[in-house]
Design a protein around this motif. Structure first.
Motif, PDB file in Angstrom:
ATOM      1  N   ARG A 156      35.420 152.605 170.978  1.00 52.12           N
ATOM      2  CA  ARG A 156      36.793 152.127 171.153  1.00 52.12           C
ATOM      3  C   ARG A 156      37.576 152.371 169.865  1.00 52.12           C
ATOM      4  O   ARG A 156      37.093 152.106 168.761  1.00 52.12           O
ATOM      5  N   ASP A 157      38.807 152.847 169.995  1.00 50.07           N
ATOM      6  CA  ASP A 157      39.668 153.104 168.845  1.00 50.07           C
ATOM      7  C   ASP A 157      40.506 151.853 168.580  1.00 50.07           C
ATOM      8  O   ASP A 157      41.648 151.742 169.019  1.00 50.07           O
ATOM      9  N   ASN A 158      39.931 150.909 167.864  1.00 46.60           N
ATOM     10  CA  ASN A 158      40.603 149.631 167.639  1.00 46.60           C
ATOM     11  C   ASN A 158      41.928 149.795 166.906  1.00 46.60           C
ATOM     12  O   ASN A 158      42.890 149.068 167.170  1.00 46.60           O
ATOM     13  N   ALA A 159      42.000 150.765 165.992  1.00 44.10           N
ATOM     14  CA  ALA A 159      43.235 150.974 165.236  1.00 44.10           C
ATOM     15  C   ALA A 159      44.386 151.361 166.154  1.00 44.10           C
ATOM     16  O   ALA A 159      45.541 150.987 165.918  1.00 44.10           O
ATOM     17  N   ALA A 160      44.080 152.108 167.206  1.00 43.50           N
ATOM     18  CA  ALA A 160      45.136 152.534 168.132  1.00 43.50           C
ATOM     19  C   ALA A 160      45.730 151.346 168.875  1.00 43.50           C
ATOM     20  O   ALA A 160      46.939 151.305 169.134  1.00 43.50           O
ATOM     21  N   TYR A 161      44.893 150.369 169.221  1.00 42.27           N
ATOM     22  CA  TYR A 161      45.397 149.177 169.902  1.00 42.27           C
ATOM     23  C   TYR A 161      46.278 148.350 168.969  1.00 42.27           C
ATOM     24  O   TYR A 161      47.317 147.820 169.382  1.00 42.27           O
ATOM     25  N   LEU A 162      45.876 148.232 167.724  1.00 41.66           N
ATOM     26  CA  LEU A 162      46.700 147.518 166.745  1.00 41.66           C
ATOM     27  C   LEU A 162      48.031 148.234 166.528  1.00 41.66           C
ATOM     28  O   LEU A 162      49.089 147.603 166.455  1.00 41.66           O
TER      29      LEU A 162
ATOM     30  N   LEU B 260      47.405 149.130 177.758  1.00 40.16           N
ATOM     31  CA  LEU B 260      48.342 150.081 177.172  1.00 40.16           C
ATOM     32  C   LEU B 260      48.924 151.063 178.184  1.00 40.16           C
ATOM     33  O   LEU B 260      50.121 151.363 178.139  1.00 40.16           O
ATOM     34  N   ILE B 261      48.103 151.596 179.090  1.00 38.22           N
ATOM     35  CA  ILE B 261      48.635 152.636 179.969  1.00 38.22           C
ATOM     36  C   ILE B 261      49.697 152.090 180.918  1.00 38.22           C
ATOM     37  O   ILE B 261      50.673 152.778 181.227  1.00 38.22           O
ATOM     38  N   TYR B 262      49.538 150.851 181.365  1.00 40.59           N
ATOM     39  CA  TYR B 262      50.580 150.292 182.224  1.00 40.59           C
ATOM     40  C   TYR B 262      51.797 149.888 181.405  1.00 40.59           C
ATOM     41  O   TYR B 262      52.922 149.940 181.897  1.00 40.59           O
ATOM     42  N   ASP B 263      51.602 149.472 180.170  1.00 37.39           N
ATOM     43  CA  ASP B 263      52.739 149.230 179.279  1.00 37.39           C
ATOM     44  C   ASP B 263      53.552 150.514 179.132  1.00 37.39           C
ATOM     45  O   ASP B 263      54.787 150.489 179.166  1.00 37.39           O
TER      46      ASP B 263
ATOM     47  N   HIS C  24      40.370 157.656 175.926  1.00 39.84           N
ATOM     48  CA  HIS C  24      40.891 157.200 174.627  1.00 39.84           C
ATOM     49  C   HIS C  24      42.266 156.537 174.800  1.00 39.84           C
ATOM     50  O   HIS C  24      43.097 157.018 175.545  1.00 39.84           O
ATOM     51  N   PRO C  25      42.504 155.386 174.153  1.00 33.80           N
ATOM     52  CA  PRO C  25      41.756 154.757 173.062  1.00 33.80           C
ATOM     53  C   PRO C  25      40.665 153.786 173.497  1.00 33.80           C
ATOM     54  O   PRO C  25      40.046 153.163 172.636  1.00 33.80           O
ATOM     55  N   SER C  26      40.446 153.595 174.809  1.00 35.23           N
ATOM     56  CA  SER C  26      39.275 152.820 175.214  1.00 35.23           C
ATOM     57  C   SER C  26      38.029 153.665 174.959  1.00 35.23           C
ATOM     58  O   SER C  26      38.134 154.791 174.485  1.00 35.23           O
ATOM     59  N   TYR C  27      36.874 153.147 175.278  1.00 30.65           N
ATOM     60  CA  TYR C  27      35.648 153.865 174.928  1.00 30.65           C
ATOM     61  C   TYR C  27      34.923 154.364 176.150  1.00 30.65           C
ATOM     62  O   TYR C  27      35.193 153.938 177.285  1.00 30.65           O
ATOM     63  N   ALA C  28      34.029 155.314 175.937  1.00 30.38           N
ATOM     64  CA  ALA C  28      33.162 155.830 176.983  1.00 30.38           C
ATOM     65  C   ALA C  28      31.731 155.669 176.503  1.00 30.38           C
ATOM     66  O   ALA C  28      31.304 156.343 175.554  1.00 30.38           O
ATOM     67  N   HIS C  29      31.018 154.756 177.125  1.00 32.67           N
ATOM     68  CA  HIS C  29      29.652 154.436 176.707  1.00 32.67           C
ATOM     69  C   HIS C  29      28.812 155.708 176.594  1.00 32.67           C
ATOM     70  O   HIS C  29      28.724 156.499 177.512  1.00 32.67           O
ATOM     71  N   GLY C  30      28.210 155.891 175.394  1.00 33.40           N
ATOM     72  CA  GLY C  30      27.376 157.056 175.159  1.00 33.40           C
ATOM     73  C   GLY C  30      28.113 158.264 174.638  1.00 33.40           C
ATOM     74  O   GLY C  30      27.484 159.275 174.278  1.00 33.40           O
TER      75      GLY C  30
END
Length: 285
Positions: free
Chosen positions: A240-246, A55-58, A230-236
């Motif tokens: 991940r925000d799956n809705a944001a990718y959709l 997404l960020i490069y898009d 965000h919207p990727s995740y940070a372990h702990g």
């Protein structure tokens, strides 16, 4: 020595028009806040390097910031296309984009070669693949000991690398946990490295084998940006925000919808907005 500073200053002091820059993260700890700050500052003519552009490069390509993309996979993970990237390649909108495609193995080896001070990476790869026919930077060499034909690609040495991580200590060492991807290698390969982190701690406790510690001398600047991947995740820290990718697939499909979203969610909002975006994703302590 590492300097702690606000993200706006870290980006302004380390990224320049025309730079070769890598915003690295492999599905995890993607440095979204840093990319958004670069978009707000309006850099131009960048060569974007990343093993897995998403997404960020898009977004950066859609804003006309990139003249070239060096990559080994491009897509909206779990969804499909990068529509702004495709528009740039197929239609030259908002500007033509040169692309240089590699395999994951080539990108990883190219970063490692740069980190080791070597001019190129040599490895087994590309056998039976057609990428060498369209990428002149994929070549072959004969092993001087066995005669075996091996693949060779130029070392990747970005002017600046951006990554996100969980923690920094007050000395400026950085702790990366979970899926690490190529973050360590890109920091060691780049001339300058900027790291956004969830928090600063006195020291690292409870260390286990599945982590990486980047010592302070490898890092140029650290900015504290909770929620910065965000919207990727940070372990702990958050999922991940799956809705944001959709949702991104719909947003990026239309040029005007894309520009309106970028204006509202990136250009008009700073790094401090990220913590609020992940509030509903944070795991219970």
């Amino acid at each position: 020595m590492t300097s702690f500073m606000p993200l706006e200053r870290a980006v302004a002091e380390n990224l320049k028009d025309g730079d070769t820059v890598a915003f690295e993260g492999f599905t995890h700890l993607i440095p979204t806040a840093a990319a958004h700050e670069a978009i707000r500052q309006g850099f131009k003519d960048l060569t974007l390097v990343r093993m897995t552009p998403d997404l960020i490069y898009d977004q950066m390509i859609g804003m006309g910031m990139a003249k070239k993309l060096v990559f080994s996979y491009a897509g909206n993970p779990g969804v499909g296309l990068l529509r702004r990237l495709r528009d740039a390649v197929e239609n030259g909108y908002p500007r033509p984009l040169e692309i240089e495609e590699h395999s994951h193995a080539a990108m990883a080896n190219a970063y490692e070669a740069s980190a080791a001070g070597l001019p190129c990476a040599i490895f087994r790869g590309y056998r039976g693949a057609g990428l060498a026919e369209v990428n002149p930077n994929i070549r072959s060499v004969a092993c001087p000991f066995t005669g075996e034909t091996l693949a060779a690609v130029p070392a990747l040495r970005p002017d600046v690398a951006f990554i996100h991580a969980q923690k920094a200590n007050r000395r400026g060492d950085v702790l990366v946990e979970g899926i690490i991807g190529i973050q360590k290698e890109v920091v060691l390969a780049a001339k300058r490295a900027v790291v956004t982190v969830e928090e600063v701690v006195d020291d690292f406790a409870g260390l286990h084998p599945n982590l990486t510690v980047l010592p302070s001398w490898t890092v140029t600047a650290i900015a504290v940006v909770p929620g910065g991947s965000h919207p990727s995740y940070a372990h702990g820290y958050y999922d991940r925000d799956n809705a944001a990718y959709l949702e991104w697939d719909r947003i990026a499909a239309d040029r005007e919808t894309f520009r309106a979203w970028m204006q509202e969610n990136v250009l008009e909002k700073g790094a401090d907005a990220f913590a609020a975006r992940v509030a509903h994703l944070r795991k219970a302590a």
